[in-house]
Write a protein that holds these residues in place. Structure first.
Motif, PDB file in Angstrom:
ATOM      1  N   ARG A 160     -39.838  59.372 -28.159  1.00 54.40           N
ATOM      2  CA  ARG A 160     -38.477  59.013 -27.770  1.00 54.40           C
ATOM      3  C   ARG A 160     -38.414  58.677 -26.289  1.00 54.40           C
ATOM      4  O   ARG A 160     -37.505  57.983 -25.841  1.00 54.40           O
ATOM      5  CB  ARG A 160     -37.522  60.194 -28.032  1.00 54.40           C
ATOM      6  N   LEU A 161     -39.386  59.227 -25.524  1.00 52.86           N
ATOM      7  CA  LEU A 161     -39.311  59.164 -24.072  1.00 52.86           C
ATOM      8  C   LEU A 161     -40.695  59.009 -23.455  1.00 52.86           C
ATOM      9  O   LEU A 161     -41.643  59.652 -23.892  1.00 52.86           O
ATOM     10  CB  LEU A 161     -38.663  60.452 -23.546  1.00 52.86           C
ATOM     11  N   SER A 212     -26.273  58.044 -19.149  1.00 51.55           N
ATOM     12  CA  SER A 212     -26.624  58.976 -18.086  1.00 51.55           C
ATOM     13  C   SER A 212     -25.922  58.600 -16.794  1.00 51.55           C
ATOM     14  O   SER A 212     -25.752  57.440 -16.461  1.00 51.55           O
ATOM     15  CB  SER A 212     -28.142  58.987 -17.874  1.00 51.55           C
ATOM     16  N   ALA A 230     -29.176  55.340 -24.777  1.00 49.24           N
ATOM     17  CA  ALA A 230     -29.031  56.671 -24.204  1.00 49.24           C
ATOM     18  C   ALA A 230     -29.069  56.645 -22.687  1.00 49.24           C
ATOM     19  O   ALA A 230     -28.343  57.382 -22.021  1.00 49.24           O
ATOM     20  CB  ALA A 230     -30.130  57.602 -24.735  1.00 49.24           C
ATOM     21  N   THR A 263     -31.617  55.246 -29.066  1.00 52.72           N
ATOM     22  CA  THR A 263     -32.372  55.605 -27.870  1.00 52.72           C
ATOM     23  C   THR A 263     -32.171  54.598 -26.752  1.00 52.72           C
ATOM     24  O   THR A 263     -32.039  54.953 -25.584  1.00 52.72           O
ATOM     25  CB  THR A 263     -33.874  55.713 -28.191  1.00 52.72           C
ATOM     26  N   ASN A 314     -32.896  50.295 -20.402  1.00 58.25           N
ATOM     27  CA  ASN A 314     -33.709  51.335 -21.022  1.00 58.25           C
ATOM     28  C   ASN A 314     -34.481  52.144 -19.981  1.00 58.25           C
ATOM     29  O   ASN A 314     -35.183  53.085 -20.318  1.00 58.25           O
ATOM     30  CB  ASN A 314     -34.715  50.701 -21.996  1.00 58.25           C
ATOM     31  N   ALA A 347     -37.086  55.212 -24.383  1.00 55.80           N
ATOM     32  CA  ALA A 347     -36.534  55.417 -23.050  1.00 55.80           C
ATOM     33  C   ALA A 347     -37.668  55.608 -22.047  1.00 55.80           C
ATOM     34  O   ALA A 347     -38.676  56.254 -22.338  1.00 55.80           O
ATOM     35  CB  ALA A 347     -35.620  56.635 -23.045  1.00 55.80           C
ATOM     36  N   THR A 367     -28.960  62.392 -29.234  1.00 51.50           N
ATOM     37  CA  THR A 367     -28.641  61.043 -29.670  1.00 51.50           C
ATOM     38  C   THR A 367     -29.565  60.635 -30.794  1.00 51.50           C
ATOM     39  O   THR A 367     -30.740  60.978 -30.806  1.00 51.50           O
ATOM     40  CB  THR A 367     -28.809  60.038 -28.501  1.00 51.50           C
ATOM     41  N   ASN A 424     -30.001  64.498 -23.045  1.00 46.79           N
ATOM     42  CA  ASN A 424     -29.080  63.508 -23.589  1.00 46.79           C
ATOM     43  C   ASN A 424     -29.708  62.767 -24.767  1.00 46.79           C
ATOM     44  O   ASN A 424     -29.056  62.509 -25.788  1.00 46.79           O
ATOM     45  CB  ASN A 424     -28.677  62.521 -22.494  1.00 46.79           C
ATOM     46  N   LEU A 425     -30.995  62.447 -24.640  1.00 45.11           N
ATOM     47  CA  LEU A 425     -31.687  61.750 -25.719  1.00 45.11           C
ATOM     48  C   LEU A 425     -31.794  62.602 -26.976  1.00 45.11           C
ATOM     49  O   LEU A 425     -31.656  62.101 -28.101  1.00 45.11           O
ATOM     50  CB  LEU A 425     -33.091  61.353 -25.270  1.00 45.11           C
ATOM     51  N   LYS A 426     -32.055  63.889 -26.796  1.00 45.02           N
ATOM     52  CA  LYS A 426     -32.206  64.777 -27.958  1.00 45.02           C
ATOM     53  C   LYS A 426     -30.932  64.869 -28.772  1.00 45.02           C
ATOM     54  O   LYS A 426     -30.967  65.136 -29.974  1.00 45.02           O
ATOM     55  CB  LYS A 426     -32.617  66.185 -27.507  1.00 45.02           C
TER      56      LYS A 426
END
Length: 308
Positions: free
Chosen positions: A218-219, A300, A296, A293, A268, A250, A288, A284-286
């Motif tokens: 995700r990141l 922020s 997201a 993504t 992104n 992200a 969403t 924040n991503l978790k």
């Protein structure tokens, strides 16, 4: 670190009755497994989570194999500040006490990011300046870095959760030799419930992309503490950001040298000046959906590169 302990051992360590511990387990307040013979067993990471959740003092840390803890506990209350206490121990090379002090903070309920952005950062910045006044400064700083890495890796072991499906991958770019920043990032993300994969220092941009393609995180984070070739770094970051954006991953850039890099204007891509900001983006991503993504980062309130 012991992998499993019994309810009796944990009860003795925190000074409560075994029956109380078993009752908490039956109430779902602490997760237990069962042996083939039906006996309860508690994973060490779960025991640490429980101790932190109820703010229980560890009266007998040696029962859990946490022998460093008693070494650092006294120093935790004897210095004027946490950063000063850690600085003194690291400067003197007192590894067990320094590790114990960091573990004391964690068990008291502080998060990895609070410890990293607070006393660890303060102590290491002071140690990093010693070379200006002390010929042994580099040696002292490198020794201190090794001690901190030992302590942070232990916290990461306590924090990691096997069932986490949120994957984050990160490291330092080509030419950046610093170990500590990405180790701290990985531990902070693990503390937040992520499955963190640290690629370490001096990582080619192609390796970041390969890891992203294979593990679909995700990141992706990149900690930039030193820039070897600004043109190479600018080009690498721009290309990687475009490819990660197309994959809906992200991308977060941080570190003390991150502001030297000309970051592209990409929705992104985010910049976090501190570890706390990286954790805020990750949190924040978790919350969403993976499908969202890409959006997201826009939610922020953290630093974002300005359009050129």
């Amino acid at each position: 670190m012991r992998p499993l302990i019994s309810p009796r051992e944990l009860a003795q360590a925190i000074g409560v009755s075994e029956s109380s511990l078993k009752r908490w387990a039956d109430d779902g307040k602490i997760e237990v497994s069962r042996t083939a013979g039906g006996h309860r067993r508690i994973a060490m990471g779960e025991a640490i989570r429980f101790v932190r959740s109820i703010r229980a003092p560890l009266l007998h840390p040696e029962i859990l194999g946490l022998t460093d803890l008693s070494e650092g506990a006294q120093r935790a209350v004897s210095a004027e500040s946490d950063g000063q206490a850690l600085f003194e121990l690291l400067q003197e090379g007192r590894a067990r006490e320094a590790r114990g002090l960091i573990l004391t903070w964690y068990l008291s309920g502080q998060s990895v990011v609070e410890i990293a952005d607070g006393p660890v950062r303060e102590a290491m910045e002071r140690l990093g300046a010693l070379w200006r006044h002390d010929a042994a400064g580099v040696y002292i700083e490198h020794r201190a870095t090794d001690i901190c890495i030992q302590a942070v890796q232990q916290l990461r072991q306590f924090a990691e959760r096997d069932e986490s499906s949120a994957v984050a991958i990160g490291g330092a770019p080509p030419g950046d030799p610093y170990l500590m920043p990405s180790i701290l990032a990985a531990a902070a993300l693990a503390d937040l419930g992520w499955q963190a994969v640290n690629l370490g220092p001096d990582t080619p941009f192609e390796s970041f992309l390969r890891a992203a393609q294979e593990q679909q995180p995700r990141l992706i984070w990149m900690s930039i503490s030193s820039v070897r070739d600004l043109r190479e770094t600018n080009r690498g970051v721009k290309n990687l950001a475009a490819q990660l954006g197309a994959m809906g991953i992200a991308f977060v850039i941080g570190g003390q040298a991150a502001r030297l890099v000309d970051l592209p204007d990409d929705p992104n891509l985010s910049r976090g000046d501190t570890l706390r900001e990286l954790v805020a983006i990750a949190d924040n991503l978790k919350q969403t959906s993976p499908a969202l993504t890409r959006a997201a980062g826009e939610a922020s309130e953290l630093h974002r590169p300005e359009a050129s």
